[in-house]
Design a protein around this motif. Structure first.
Motif, PDB file in Angstrom:
ATOM      1  N   VAL A   1      -5.095  11.388  -1.971  1.00 18.68           N
ATOM      2  CA  VAL A   1      -5.537   9.463  -2.604  1.00 18.68           C
ATOM      3  C   VAL A   1      -6.671   8.839  -1.566  1.00 18.68           C
ATOM      4  O   VAL A   1      -7.230   9.266  -0.388  1.00 18.68           O
TER       5      VAL A   1
ATOM      6  N   CYS B   1       0.571   7.583  -7.402  1.00 25.99           N
ATOM      7  CA  CYS B   1      -0.690   7.734  -7.748  1.00 25.99           C
ATOM      8  C   CYS B   1      -0.277   9.448  -7.626  1.00 25.99           C
ATOM      9  O   CYS B   1       0.744  10.225  -7.207  1.00 25.99           O
TER      10      CYS B   1
ATOM     11  N   ILE C   1      -2.448   3.994   8.706  1.00 18.54           N
ATOM     12  CA  ILE C   1      -2.163   4.502   7.975  1.00 18.54           C
ATOM     13  C   ILE C   1      -2.153   5.940   9.682  1.00 18.54           C
ATOM     14  O   ILE C   1      -2.848   6.041   9.549  1.00 18.54           O
TER      15      ILE C   1
ATOM     16  N   ASN D   1      -7.387   5.123  -0.939  1.00 18.12           N
ATOM     17  CA  ASN D   1      -7.654   3.890  -1.500  1.00 18.12           C
ATOM     18  C   ASN D   1      -8.512   2.594  -1.151  1.00 18.12           C
ATOM     19  O   ASN D   1      -9.173   2.942  -0.034  1.00 18.12           O
TER      20      ASN D   1
ATOM     21  N   LYS E   1       0.753  -1.226   0.149  1.00 15.18           N
ATOM     22  CA  LYS E   1      -0.132  -0.089  -0.185  1.00 15.18           C
ATOM     23  C   LYS E   1       0.665   1.471  -0.071  1.00 15.18           C
ATOM     24  O   LYS E   1       0.886   2.238  -0.577  1.00 15.18           O
TER      25      LYS E   1
ATOM     26  N   ILE F   1       0.809   4.406  -2.946  1.00 13.22           N
ATOM     27  CA  ILE F   1       0.348   5.691  -2.847  1.00 13.22           C
ATOM     28  C   ILE F   1       1.718   6.427  -3.386  1.00 13.22           C
ATOM     29  O   ILE F   1       1.660   7.519  -3.812  1.00 13.22           O
ATOM     30  N   GLU F   2       3.186   5.254  -3.057  1.00  9.31           N
ATOM     31  CA  GLU F   2       3.567   6.965  -3.966  1.00  9.31           C
ATOM     32  C   GLU F   2       3.103   6.370  -5.391  1.00  9.31           C
ATOM     33  O   GLU F   2       3.575   7.278  -6.300  1.00  9.31           O
TER      34      GLU F   2
ATOM     35  N   LYS G   1      -1.915  12.699   0.546  1.00 12.44           N
ATOM     36  CA  LYS G   1       0.030  12.037   0.963  1.00 12.44           C
ATOM     37  C   LYS G   1       0.946  12.928   1.537  1.00 12.44           C
ATOM     38  O   LYS G   1       1.364  12.490   2.131  1.00 12.44           O
TER      39      LYS G   1
END
Length: 261
Positions: free
Chosen positions: A80, A75, A151, A82, A68, A72-73, A136
């Motif tokens: 974002v 995007c 997160i 998820n 995950k 994220i990286e 992010k």
């Protein structure tokens, strides 16, 4: 004049998610970007993703949290959303998210899971809240855990009454398969952290967790389905303790054997 909506990237980690992926991606139709992080699907997952205009990135499976974090990286937008390959955003959910983040005063949003079990929602149960929408630049994935990734999102965050339809726990057989795998990962993680096995915890964990789910989470209102799911959830915690005990037991006997040789 209304504020412009910030663009959103939706990312989904997949491995053979063809059964529900079409419904998942249809639920975010119109979003600015869809990114699929796939670890080697052999079913129709990638064809479905392409149909919805998703950008597909292959990444060999490194574990839940690391996959995950990788997603994220990938995007390109700061906001974002998820989703898992078996989670469907309800009608109007994307618009609610757009309107809330356009206010510009938050870094993340909490939404609910609505678990489908034996073909139907556990409608009267108390549902978990999850941070599935976040910025992010104001969030960090804890990649030290093996399962149940977390997160960290800087405050302030907000809550929206959005209930993700979650198919992942639909059948008792499939649910038990998942929890059997999760319990092994949780036990391994605790072993790596040097956390000892607790025999009193092993003794009481099942009844306590059953009461937590059946009464505290109000699964009692879902009839026999709720009773069955509460037992499965409680057994998951017992199984984690049992596997941790087994690891310590085997380690001790191996050490004793080495000393005697």
């Amino acid at each position: 004049m209304s504020k412009p909506y910030p663009p959103i990237s939706v990312f989904v980690i997949t491995l053979n998610e063809a059964e529900h992926l079409d419904e998942v991606l249809e639920s975010v139709r119109g979003v600015e970007e869809i990114v699929i992080i796939d670890s080697g699907s052999t079913d129709a997952t990638l064809e479905i993703a392409k149909k919805h205009g998703a950008r597909i990135v292959h990444n060999d499976w490194p574990g839940y949290a690391k996959q995950k974090a990788f997603g994220i990286e990938q995007c390109t937008h700061n906001w974002v959303l998820n989703l898992d390959g078996d989670e469907v955003l309800p009608e109007g959910g994307l618009q609610m998210i757009r309107e809330r983040i356009a206010e510009g005063d938050i870094n993340g949003i909490w939404i609910h899971h609505d678990d489908i079990f034996m073909g139907h929602s556990l409608t009267k149960a108390r549902h978990h809240k999850y941070r599935r929408v976040y910025r992010k630049d104001r969030s960090r994935m804890d990649t030290s855990v093996l399962v149940h990734e977390h997160i960290h999102v800087d405050e302030p965050t907000a809550y929206l009454p959005i209930y993700l339809k979650h198919y992942g726990y639909d059948s008792a057989h499939g649910y038990m398969d998942k929890l059997n795998k999760y319990s092994k990962l949780k036990a391994e993680q605790r072993m790596e952290q040097g956390r000892p096995c607790s025999l009193p915890r092993l003794l009481v964990i099942f009844p306590l967790m059953f009461l937590k789910f059946y009464l505290g989470r109000q699964m009692i209102w879902s009839g026999w389905r709720g009773f069955i799911k509460a037992n499965i959830d409680a057994f998951h915690f017992f199984l984690t303790e049992a596997k941790l005990y087994e690891m310590h037991y085997r380690q001790k006997h191996q050490q004793d054997k080495s000393k005697n040789e």
